[in-house]
Design a protein around this motif. Structure first.
Motif, PDB file in Angstrom:
ATOM      1  N   VAL A 165      14.960   5.796 -21.334  1.00 39.63           N
ATOM      2  CA  VAL A 165      16.122   6.090 -22.171  1.00 39.63           C
ATOM      3  C   VAL A 165      17.228   6.761 -21.367  1.00 39.63           C
ATOM      4  CG1 VAL A 165      16.969   7.353 -24.166  1.00 39.63           C
ATOM      5  CG2 VAL A 165      14.740   6.216 -24.275  1.00 39.63           C
ATOM      6  N   ASN A 166      16.892   7.858 -20.707  1.00 37.27           N
ATOM      7  CA  ASN A 166      17.894   8.602 -19.954  1.00 37.27           C
ATOM      8  C   ASN A 166      17.717   8.489 -18.443  1.00 37.27           C
ATOM      9  OD1 ASN A 166      19.191   9.794 -22.293  1.00 37.27           O
ATOM     10  ND2 ASN A 166      17.335  11.031 -22.513  1.00 37.27           N
ATOM     11  N   THR A 167      16.534   8.100 -18.030  1.00 38.21           N
ATOM     12  CA  THR A 167      16.256   7.984 -16.600  1.00 38.21           C
ATOM     13  C   THR A 167      15.126   7.001 -16.380  1.00 38.21           C
ATOM     14  OG1 THR A 167      15.591   9.209 -14.601  1.00 38.21           O
ATOM     15  CG2 THR A 167      14.629   9.906 -16.692  1.00 38.21           C
ATOM     16  N   GLU A 262      26.228  -9.823 -31.040  1.00 38.70           N
ATOM     17  CA  GLU A 262      27.528 -10.443 -31.272  1.00 38.70           C
ATOM     18  C   GLU A 262      28.671  -9.450 -31.127  1.00 38.70           C
ATOM     19  OE1 GLU A 262      27.433 -12.359 -35.043  1.00 38.70           O
ATOM     20  OE2 GLU A 262      25.909 -13.834 -34.457  1.00 38.70           O
ATOM     21  N   SER A 263      28.372  -8.166 -31.155  1.00 39.47           N
ATOM     22  CA  SER A 263      29.395  -7.138 -31.025  1.00 39.47           C
ATOM     23  C   SER A 263      28.741  -5.858 -30.542  1.00 39.47           C
ATOM     24  CB  SER A 263      30.077  -6.884 -32.374  1.00 39.47           C
ATOM     25  OG  SER A 263      29.152  -6.316 -33.291  1.00 39.47           O
ATOM     26  N   LEU A 264      29.558  -4.883 -30.202  1.00 43.39           N
ATOM     27  CA  LEU A 264      29.037  -3.589 -29.768  1.00 43.39           C
ATOM     28  C   LEU A 264      28.137  -2.981 -30.845  1.00 43.39           C
ATOM     29  CD1 LEU A 264      29.092  -1.344 -27.628  1.00 43.39           C
ATOM     30  CD2 LEU A 264      31.153  -0.441 -28.723  1.00 43.39           C
ATOM     31  N   ALA A 265      28.484  -3.202 -32.094  1.00 44.59           N
ATOM     32  CA  ALA A 265      27.716  -2.628 -33.197  1.00 44.59           C
ATOM     33  C   ALA A 265      26.326  -3.242 -33.324  1.00 44.59           C
ATOM     34  CB  ALA A 265      28.480  -2.806 -34.506  1.00 44.59           C
ATOM     35  N   THR A 266      26.166  -4.468 -32.830  1.00 45.00           N
ATOM     36  CA  THR A 266      24.863  -5.142 -32.973  1.00 45.00           C
ATOM     37  C   THR A 266      24.065  -5.158 -31.670  1.00 45.00           C
ATOM     38  OG1 THR A 266      25.876  -7.309 -32.535  1.00 45.00           O
ATOM     39  CG2 THR A 266      25.717  -6.607 -34.835  1.00 45.00           C
ATOM     40  N   ALA A 267      24.540  -4.470 -30.631  1.00 46.30           N
ATOM     41  CA  ALA A 267      23.771  -4.369 -29.391  1.00 46.30           C
ATOM     42  C   ALA A 267      22.437  -3.687 -29.682  1.00 46.30           C
ATOM     43  CB  ALA A 267      24.553  -3.587 -28.351  1.00 46.30           C
ATOM     44  N   ASP A 268      21.341  -4.203 -29.078  1.00 45.10           N
ATOM     45  CA  ASP A 268      20.004  -3.709 -29.395  1.00 45.10           C
ATOM     46  C   ASP A 268      19.225  -3.444 -28.112  1.00 45.10           C
ATOM     47  OD1 ASP A 268      17.493  -3.151 -30.355  1.00 45.10           O
ATOM     48  OD2 ASP A 268      17.344  -4.907 -31.647  1.00 45.10           O
ATOM     49  N   GLN A 275      13.287  -2.586 -19.330  1.00 44.48           N
ATOM     50  CA  GLN A 275      14.191  -1.482 -19.635  1.00 44.48           C
ATOM     51  C   GLN A 275      13.686  -0.145 -19.126  1.00 44.48           C
ATOM     52  OE1 GLN A 275      13.797   0.076 -23.903  1.00 44.48           O
ATOM     53  NE2 GLN A 275      13.404  -2.112 -24.176  1.00 44.48           N
ATOM     54  N   TYR A 276      12.361   0.018 -18.963  1.00 40.07           N
ATOM     55  CA  TYR A 276      11.820   1.306 -18.537  1.00 40.07           C
ATOM     56  C   TYR A 276      12.141   1.585 -17.065  1.00 40.07           C
ATOM     57  CZ  TYR A 276       9.122   0.013 -22.667  1.00 40.07           C
ATOM     58  OH  TYR A 276       8.759  -0.422 -23.918  1.00 40.07           O
ATOM     59  N   SER A 277      12.134   0.543 -16.256  1.00 41.86           N
ATOM     60  CA  SER A 277      12.397   0.680 -14.821  1.00 41.86           C
ATOM     61  C   SER A 277      13.867   0.486 -14.476  1.00 41.86           C
ATOM     62  CB  SER A 277      11.585  -0.357 -14.051  1.00 41.86           C
ATOM     63  OG  SER A 277      11.934  -1.668 -14.503  1.00 41.86           O
ATOM     64  N   TRP A 278      14.660   0.058 -15.462  1.00 44.03           N
ATOM     65  CA  TRP A 278      16.066  -0.320 -15.237  1.00 44.03           C
ATOM     66  C   TRP A 278      16.146  -1.455 -14.209  1.00 44.03           C
ATOM     67  CZ3 TRP A 278      19.133   4.968 -14.919  1.00 44.03           C
ATOM     68  CH2 TRP A 278      18.999   5.632 -16.145  1.00 44.03           C
ATOM     69  N   MET A 343      25.578   0.569 -13.156  1.00 43.44           N
ATOM     70  CA  MET A 343      25.143   0.766 -14.533  1.00 43.44           C
ATOM     71  C   MET A 343      23.961  -0.147 -14.881  1.00 43.44           C
ATOM     72  SD  MET A 343      27.449   0.267 -17.993  1.00 43.44           S
ATOM     73  CE  MET A 343      28.558   1.611 -17.530  1.00 43.44           C
ATOM     74  N   PRO A 344      22.864   0.408 -15.423  1.00 34.97           N
ATOM     75  CA  PRO A 344      21.740  -0.432 -15.856  1.00 34.97           C
ATOM     76  C   PRO A 344      22.158  -1.325 -17.029  1.00 34.97           C
ATOM     77  CG  PRO A 344      21.108   1.877 -15.699  1.00 34.97           C
ATOM     78  CD  PRO A 344      22.587   1.833 -15.609  1.00 34.97           C
ATOM     79  N   PHE A 345      21.501  -2.451 -17.171  1.00 41.77           N
ATOM     80  CA  PHE A 345      21.821  -3.376 -18.248  1.00 41.77           C
ATOM     81  C   PHE A 345      21.655  -2.714 -19.612  1.00 41.77           C
ATOM     82  CE2 PHE A 345      20.554  -6.875 -21.190  1.00 41.77           C
ATOM     83  CZ  PHE A 345      21.751  -7.583 -21.165  1.00 41.77           C
ATOM     84  N   ARG A 346      20.662  -1.846 -19.728  1.00 44.91           N
ATOM     85  CA  ARG A 346      20.401  -1.163 -20.992  1.00 44.91           C
ATOM     86  C   ARG A 346      21.626  -0.366 -21.449  1.00 44.91           C
ATOM     87  NH1 ARG A 346      14.957   2.009 -22.727  1.00 44.91           N
ATOM     88  NH2 ARG A 346      15.742   3.040 -24.581  1.00 44.91           N
ATOM     89  N   GLN A 347      22.353   0.211 -20.506  1.00 42.91           N
ATOM     90  CA  GLN A 347      23.564   0.952 -20.834  1.00 42.91           C
ATOM     91  C   GLN A 347      24.783   0.033 -20.931  1.00 42.91           C
ATOM     92  OE1 GLN A 347      21.173   2.270 -18.779  1.00 42.91           O
ATOM     93  NE2 GLN A 347      20.625   3.857 -20.258  1.00 42.91           N
ATOM     94  N   ALA A 348      24.802  -1.021 -20.142  1.00 39.54           N
ATOM     95  CA  ALA A 348      25.973  -1.908 -20.100  1.00 39.54           C
ATOM     96  C   ALA A 348      26.230  -2.598 -21.432  1.00 39.54           C
ATOM     97  CB  ALA A 348      25.799  -2.950 -18.996  1.00 39.54           C
ATOM     98  N   ILE A 349      25.169  -2.892 -22.195  1.00 34.18           N
ATOM     99  CA  ILE A 349      25.383  -3.586 -23.467  1.00 34.18           C
ATOM    100  C   ILE A 349      26.069  -2.700 -24.498  1.00 34.18           C
ATOM    101  CG2 ILE A 349      23.422  -5.157 -23.135  1.00 34.18           C
ATOM    102  CD1 ILE A 349      21.819  -3.439 -25.106  1.00 34.18           C
TER     103      ILE A 349
END
Length: 385
Positions: A165-167, A262-268, A275-278, A343-349
């Protein structure tokens, strides 16, 4: 240009009469039938792609499976952060040939169910925690009987890297004794499956049949009367092209687009693989590097090897160059998603500028997918094999 066929016919009759001949003795050569399609001798290309791309990749995966097991075993009683980092790096190293191999995910990796055993996603963290709480003395054979979503790459990833999540940096002091035991047993299972996959391509593709040939041999002897899987070299090339199309589609329309939304609001973020290893962006780019390996005929970087680019070039030189460029462009666009801040993909979305870069990568993958499906695949029907 329009010809006077009447004048030509009269001249021919006159000539025959002057020579004392008759129409029944006409020995003129018939007009040639125009050639269609293109010619290409595929045997050497198929041999190279089989041995130097696919088999070489799975042999590399098996070797890195061995290295991963050794790295996790070193964690059993270790208090050194360097040992955990070494295990994390061994995991990432094994990830590379696996993700590149998804460009040709057919044969034993499918028939022996090795793909879900190694790479099921999403991870079932609820059952994973239940196993940690209720099990003890983890062993490889027991884990093999468990569901795929509590073993394989991503279970090891979660245990080694944390929740992401954070690291993506876990402190070795936070690695419990049970987690270490579970991790080592998982790595042993992983080693066993990667060795089985390598053997399937090089020794026997069916462990239940002592007479089964190596799967590599089936690709290289397509059309043989005893080959029940590939009736021709065309069937092998079709398999390879469809493998490329499949992974390009999966990366663009699944691995990237599903969490992107489809939008920033629906990013999941829950849908982000690795995602754990980025390691997500590295995974995605390796998927398309795998496409390039098959297209260029090179896994280890060797030069002057035959790949599908040569098949395409035999039909259309400009198309072969364009597709090569589109593959490179898609890889670069995926890698560029991280931007200047890594930036990791998890944050980029969930980042406005990151999402712009992601859309550019999706567009590049769409372009490549269209070329492979609409321009390259139809060449099979034009090939004079």
């Amino acid at each position: 240009m329009r010809f006077n066929y009447t004048a030509i016919a009269l001249a021919l009759i006159t000539t025959l009469t002057a020579c004392g001949g008759s129409g029944s003795d006409d020995t003129s050569t018939p007009d040639p039938v125009p050639e269609t399609g293109f010619s290409f001798v595929a045997t050497e290309m198929i041999t190279n792609l089989t041995d130097d791309v696919i088999v070489a990749g799975y042999a590399d995966l098996a070797a890195k499976g061995d290295a991963l097991l050794l790295a996790t075993q070193a964690l059993l009683n270790s208090t050194s952060q360097a040992d955990l980092v070494a295990a994390q790096n061994a995991w990432k190293a094994a990830r590379q040939p696996w993700e590149q191999g998804e460009s040709h995910i057919f044969g034993p990796v499918d028939s022996l169910s090795i793909d879900p055993h190694l790479d099921s996603w999403p991870l079932n963290t609820t059952d994973l925690q239940l196993q940690l709480a209720s099990s003890s003395g983890f062993d490889a054979e027991t884990i093999k009987s468990w569901n795929d979503d509590v073993q394989g790459f991503h279970t090891m990833e979660y245990l080694m890297f944390g929740d992401g999540v954070n690291t993506n940096t876990k402190v070795i002091g936070d690695l419990t004794a049970k987690e270490r035991e579970y991790l080592i047993a998982l790595a042993e299972v992983f080693r066993d499956y990667t060795a089985q996959l390598d053997d399937a391509w090089e020794v026997s593709h069916n462990p239940q049949d002592a007479n089964a040939k190596p799967y590599a041999e089936l690709l290289k002897t397509s059309g043989d009367a005893t080959n029940t899987i590939y009736s021709s070299e065309l069937a092998v090339i079709e398999e390879l092209i469809n493998g490329m199309i499949g992974i390009v589609d999966e990366v663009g329309n699944g691995k990237i687009s599903d969490p992107f939304g489809e939008s920033l609001a629906t990013a999941d973020t829950s849908k982000v693989e690795s995602q754990y290893s980025w390691n997500s962006l590295t995974d995605f780019s390796n998927n398309i590097i795998g496409v390039r390996n098959v297209y260029q005929g090179e896994f280890t970087g060797g030069a002057d090897e035959l790949g599908l680019i040569d098949f395409v070039a035999a039909a259309d030189g400009s198309l072969s160059t364009r597709v090569a460029s589109e593959i490179d462009d898609a890889i670069l666009k995926i890698q560029a998603i991280s931007g200047s801040s890594d930036m990791p993909f998890r944050q980029a979305i969930s980042d406005a500028e990151g999402r712009e870069r992601i859309q550019i990568a999706i567009d590049a993958l769409t372009t490549l997918h269209t070329s492979l499906r609409s321009d390259v695949l139809p060449l099979l029907s034009e090939w004079n094999s």
